[in-house]
Design a protein around this motif. Structure first.
Motif, PDB file in Angstrom:
ATOM      1  N   ASP A 125     -24.186 -15.363 -24.645  1.00 22.04           N
ATOM      2  CA  ASP A 125     -22.886 -15.254 -23.968  1.00 22.04           C
ATOM      3  C   ASP A 125     -23.045 -15.372 -22.453  1.00 22.04           C
ATOM      4  O   ASP A 125     -22.237 -16.018 -21.784  1.00 22.04           O
ATOM      5  N   GLU A 184     -27.287 -12.473 -28.879  1.00 24.92           N
ATOM      6  CA  GLU A 184     -25.907 -12.955 -28.680  1.00 24.92           C
ATOM      7  C   GLU A 184     -25.438 -12.632 -27.259  1.00 24.92           C
ATOM      8  O   GLU A 184     -24.759 -13.441 -26.637  1.00 24.92           O
ATOM      9  N   LYS A 205     -23.625 -18.973 -21.487  1.00 29.20           N
ATOM     10  CA  LYS A 205     -22.395 -19.788 -21.571  1.00 29.20           C
ATOM     11  C   LYS A 205     -21.616 -19.784 -20.262  1.00 29.20           C
ATOM     12  O   LYS A 205     -20.850 -20.698 -19.994  1.00 29.20           O
TER      13      LYS A 205
END
Length: 179
Positions: free
Chosen positions: A99, A95, A102
């Protein structure tokens, strides 16, 4: 809204092609498929190419999905990111890494959560996506990380293929499916 309307979900012609796409997609047609089917010849070629890219390469699925997610962010292809972020996580991405992807703008220094080799791959992704031209040093860094020429070639092919995908998605404003 897409710039061209999606064909209906229940489209069944051309039968062989639609059945082939449905089999690759576990029985359903995605918005992308329903757009591509406006041109059966184009949809057929696309389906054939992406079937190979998605399931027949020796390249690590983690590197492949990391590259695809980075391309999606750099090109503003929300649809592509929506479909590939879960695949990146399934392939071993975290994750925290997702992130970081992104927020990727093309500077691999933004991605300290990744290994040196992964940052080299992301630099290659950024150069191929944003500049088309690849610096010799960037290529050498990736080649050092992927000395297997088949995998190096496949990585470049994945980056090129998913730049095609994202540009098609963005130009036609294809939206992610709402589950």
């Amino acid at each position: 809204m897409p710039r061209i309307p999606y064909l209906p979900q229940d489209i069944d012609e051309p039968r062989e092609l639609v059945d082939d796409i449905r089999s690759r997609r576990r029985g359903k047609l995605l918005h992308l498929d329903r757009m591509l089917l406006h041109s059966p010849a184009f949809a057929s070629g696309w389906n054939s190419l992406l079937r190979q890219v998605r399931g027949k390469l020796s390249l690590s699925p983690r590197l492949q999905e990391m590259a695809i997610c980075a391309i999606a962010v750099l090109n503003g292809a929300d649809y592509e990111f929506y479909h590939h972020a879960p695949e990146f996580l399934k392939a071993g991405g975290s994750e925290a890494e997702l992130d970081a992807l992104k927020k990727f703008t093309g500077d691999e220094n933004e991605l300290k959560v990744f290994t040196r080799g992964e940052r080299a791959v992301l630099r290659l992704v950024a150069e191929m996506t944003l500049n088309v031209q690849v610096e010799d040093a960037s290529f050498a860094a990736v080649k050092n990380e992927l000395p297997d020429l088949q995998q190096l070639n496949e990585l470049i092919g994945v980056i090129a293929s998913y730049n095609m995908v994202s540009r098609y998605l963005v130009a036609l404003q294809i939206e992610p499916e709402k589950d």
